[in-house]
Design a protein around this motif. Structure first.
Motif, PDB file in Angstrom:
ATOM      1  N   PHE A 159      26.276 -29.192 -19.428  1.00  0.00           N
ATOM      2  CA  PHE A 159      27.481 -29.487 -18.639  1.00  0.00           C
ATOM      3  C   PHE A 159      27.805 -30.976 -18.681  1.00  0.00           C
ATOM      4  N   LYS A 161      30.068 -32.455 -20.445  1.00  0.00           N
ATOM      5  CA  LYS A 161      31.468 -32.748 -20.716  1.00  0.00           C
ATOM      6  C   LYS A 161      32.237 -32.557 -19.425  1.00  0.00           C
ATOM      7  N   GLU A 163      35.063 -31.228 -18.578  1.00  0.00           N
ATOM      8  CA  GLU A 163      35.641 -29.918 -18.276  1.00  0.00           C
ATOM      9  C   GLU A 163      34.561 -28.925 -17.857  1.00  0.00           C
ATOM     10  N   THR A 164      33.468 -28.864 -18.624  1.00  0.00           N
ATOM     11  CA  THR A 164      32.400 -27.911 -18.299  1.00  0.00           C
ATOM     12  C   THR A 164      31.693 -28.300 -17.007  1.00  0.00           C
ATOM     13  N   ASP A 167      33.879 -27.097 -14.159  1.00  0.00           N
ATOM     14  CA  ASP A 167      33.768 -25.649 -14.025  1.00  0.00           C
ATOM     15  C   ASP A 167      32.448 -25.255 -13.360  1.00  0.00           C
ATOM     16  N   LYS A 168      31.377 -25.958 -13.695  1.00  0.00           N
ATOM     17  CA  LYS A 168      30.063 -25.671 -13.104  1.00  0.00           C
ATOM     18  C   LYS A 168      30.071 -25.971 -11.606  1.00  0.00           C
TER      19      LYS A 168
END
Length: 742
Positions: A159, A161, A163-164, A167-168
């Motif tokens: 995670f 990045k 964006e990820t 989201d996490k």
């Protein structure tokens, strides 16, 4: 309507290419032959071709519109097969039928407008949602990831990045039900679990020292081992305390009668018997026990010592030892010293059994050492438990870390989630409204197509093309419906022979363009003649003489007017030409409309075999030299005052002297009184002098002080000569704009 065109990686357009932004209803593109105009028109006609993979057309509201392109390819497609497809238009329809179709077209246009507005509203909402998402992404990246990267980097794997990671965070916010732990506990666990992958450690062997302690407390050590008291010799031995001495010497007379002490043959069988009686079976048993216990104690103590020293050496070499070396080593050192002291006592007891000794108890040292080892083994067991359940332990720690991070930023996350939920609901509602409008549009468009089928004909197009041909002197041929093929045209001579193969290039170009204009108003399909469309016209006058040039420009200007008034099905036009005269003629509407918000201008150029585009927005870049003089005069504040005299002279010469045949005196006499006439004369002298000579610095200084006055006199010349309207048109005194005319 087309809003922008991106074209690159094709023909003379490189990988950067051009982007034609802010397309309006009317768009004029000027460019020399070979500059890249035809590539542009070909792309618009066939944008789905794979050779244009990197190009793009952007449509208003994302709604594509049927595009009709006129270029050389159009002429080849439609006039190279002997017959021409018929163009359906509203033919024999009644007034009521036409009005009904027009009403439906108007309703369709309103639906489309509402759909575009709704799509714009949807895009705005989605942009707002995306902007909120981007801002939140940056916040959690900075405040959560960056702040905790050093301590919990392993928990963030997968995670890393933005964006990820965002989201996490949102996933954990919805799903993480772990109990909250302190940051200190999490950091401590992280050092163990997130460090080097742990491996199982060996348990340290326990020490069995009970036998050693049992020997240490045996009563034999305190017992004075001596002979039997009722033997005759016992009194002397015990009185002199010679037990150990005599016992030691006894071994020398077992096979000998010589006294080991005086070396005389004094040893008799009776004496031997007395010694044997004195050192009886009890004495012997005690001596044997003494020796056995001493031997066993030395063996056990040596084993314990060796084992403990080996443990110390091995654990000191380990970087991850769980043994408290700082405590273990002093305890071992003391134990070794105690064992050495007891060994010395045992040796003394063996030599002098009659002596009473007390061995030092090693119980406390051994128990302390055993406790240290036990504590170490307990830590090893905990460590090995983690190793055995490493995956679960690691996952549990990661979940606990995310729980801590979420709770620490709960307010920020909660605010974002609520905003996103609200925006999502709004977007879903707008999507539904937009979909309803699309369905209504599709249904109404279907009804219009059905209505068109009943009232269309190819004959009006035939009549209109022939009318224009005859109006402009093309009398030796005409276009007629085919007698053998339905909905087809033919070009025939007056004698009935086919004329297509004998047409001059100019004639073919003209009739092709007339056919294109009819196609622009109708369709080759009878059910879609009223569909909205965009016209792209690429050099329609390439092979035409100057007379026809004005005909074509006049026909196009009529289309321009209808587009601006939003009449008919043609909603947008893009015209490309290399002919400056045609450009000036077709872009000129009237002298009172210098700029129009529905019109934009571009010039496409090719340099070093690369095409580039320059936008002029509403300003027509193609102007006459006379217009440029007025523009120069208008921009006196931006230009040198030295050039103004020459500019005024050339305007007066062109307008009054060359066109109007007026002399300087005529201009001067137009003023009412002598004083005004002298002022006009001074202006004429001033502009003639300034335009033919180089003023010195002193005169420049004087010119700047009188320039405003002479500009006013210049205007009054037009007023007095009765040409004030021309001055206003060119100078745009009231609107503050220079006219753009052609």
């Amino acid at each position: 309507m087309l809003e922008s065109i991106i074209i690159k990686d094709i023909a003379t357009y490189d990988s950067v290419g051009i982007k034609m932004n802010n397309l309006k209803k009317i768009n004029f593109i000027y460019g020399a032959n070979g500059s890249g105009k035809t590539t542009l028109s070909k792309y618009i006609h066939n944008s789905s071709n794979s050779i244009y993979a990197t190009c793009n057309l952007e449509w208003k509201g994302g709604l594509t519109v049927n595009t009709l392109v006129y270029n050389k390819d159009f002429r080849d497609r439609n006039f190279g097969k002997g017959k021409i497809d018929g163009v359906f238009t509203l033919g024999e329809a009644t007034k009521e039928e036409i009005e009904k179709i027009e009403k439906m077209q108007k309703d369709l246009a309103e639906l489309k407008t509402k759909g575009i507005e709704k799509k714009a509203s949807l895009d705005k909402q989605e942009q707002t949602k995306q902007q909120e998402d981007n801002e939140f992404k940056e916040i959690v990246w900075t405040d959560v990831y960056k702040e905790n990267e050093d301590d919990f980097k392993d928990a963030f794997r997968g995670f890393i990045k933005k964006e990820t990671f965002k989201d996490k965070i949102l996933y954990e916010y919805d799903n993480n039900k772990d109990s909250l732990q302190t940051i200190e506990d999490l950091k401590e666990k992280a050092q163990t679990i997130f460090g080097k992958t742990p491996i199982a450690l060996s348990i340290i062997s326990s020490i069995d020292f009970e036998k050693l302690l049992e020997i240490e407390t045996d009563k034999i050590w305190n017992k004075k081992i001596i002979g039997k008291a009722d033997v005759e010799i016992a009194g002397l031995i015990q009185k002199l305390n010679l037990n150990d001495w005599v016992n030691e010497g006894k071994n020398y007379i077992i096979e000998n009668d010589t006294c080991p002490f005086c070396q005389q043959k004094t040893i008799t069988e009776n004496f031997k018997k007395q010694l044997d009686d004195y050192f009886d079976e009890t004495f012997i048993k005690d001596i044997v026990k003494l020796k056995d216990l001493s031997t066993e104690y030395n063996r056990i103590s040596e084993n314990i010592k060796n084992l403990l020293e080996q443990i110390e050496t091995q654990e000191k070499e380990k970087t991850d030892t769980k043994l408290n070396i700082e405590l273990f080593s002093p305890l071992l050192k003391t134990l070794i010293s105690q064992l050495a002291a007891n060994k010395e006592l045992l040796n003394n007891k063996a030599k002098e059994p009659s002596r009473s000794i007390t061995l030092t108890s090693t119980r406390k040292q051994l128990e302390n050492i055993q406790e240290t080892i036990s504590n170490c083994n307990s830590d090893i067991k905990s460590h090995n438990d983690i190793v055995a359940d490493y995956t679960n332990q690691r996952n549990n720690l990661i979940n606990a870390i995310w729980k801590y991070l979420i709770e620490g930023h709960h307010g920020t996350i909660e605010t974002f989630v609520k905003k996103q939920q609200g925006l999502s609901k709004g977007i879903d509602a707008i999507k539904k409204q937009h979909q309803d409008l699309k369905e209504k549009y599709t249904e109404l468009n279907k009804k219009i197509r059905e209505a068109n089928k009943n009232v269309t004909s190819v004959q009006p197009s035939v009549d209109e093309i022939n009318r224009i041909l005859k109006s402009y002197g093309f009398l030796n041929f005409e276009i007629v419906p085919s007698q053998t093929e339905p909905n087809q045209y033919q070009i025939l001579r007056q004698d009935g022979t086919t004329a297509e193969s004998t047409l001059s290039e100019g004639e073919e170009t003209f009739i092709t363009f007339l056919y294109y204009l009819q196609l622009a108003k109708g369709s080759t399909q009878e059910d879609n003649i009223t569909e909205e469309r965009i016209l792209v016209i690429d050099d329609p006058i390439s092979s035409l003489d100057s007379n026809v040039l004005f005909v074509v420009s006049s026909l196009i200007k009529e289309i321009v007017k209808s587009i601006k008034k939003d009449l008919g099905s043609i909603k947008q036009m893009i015209l490309l030409t290399h002919n400056v005269y045609f450009h000036k003629e077709v872009s000129f509407v009237d002298g009172r409309t210098p700029k129009n918000g529905d019109t934009n201008f571009w010039i496409v150029r090719k340099n070093n075999n690369l095409s580039s585009l320059q936008s002029y927005e509403m300003e027509n870049p193609i102007q006459s030299s006379y217009e440029l003089l007025w523009k120069e005069l208008k921009n006196t504040q931006q230009n040198s005052g030295i050039t103004i005299q020459n500019t005024m002279r050339r305007i007066i010469e062109n307008y009054f002297k060359i066109l109007g045949k007026y002399a300087d005196d005529d201009l001067i006499k137009s003023f009412d009184n002598h004083q005004e006439q002298e002022i006009c004369r001074s202006l004429v002298c001033w502009i003639n002098d300034g335009s033919h000579g180089l003023p010195d610095d002193l005169y420049i200084e004087q010119q700047e002080t009188i320039l405003e006055k002479y500009l006013d006199v210049f205007k009054q010349i037009f007023v007095k000569m009765g040409h004030e309207e021309h001055y206003k048109m060119m100078y745009r005194e009231q609107e503050g704009e220079l006219a753009i005319v052609a």
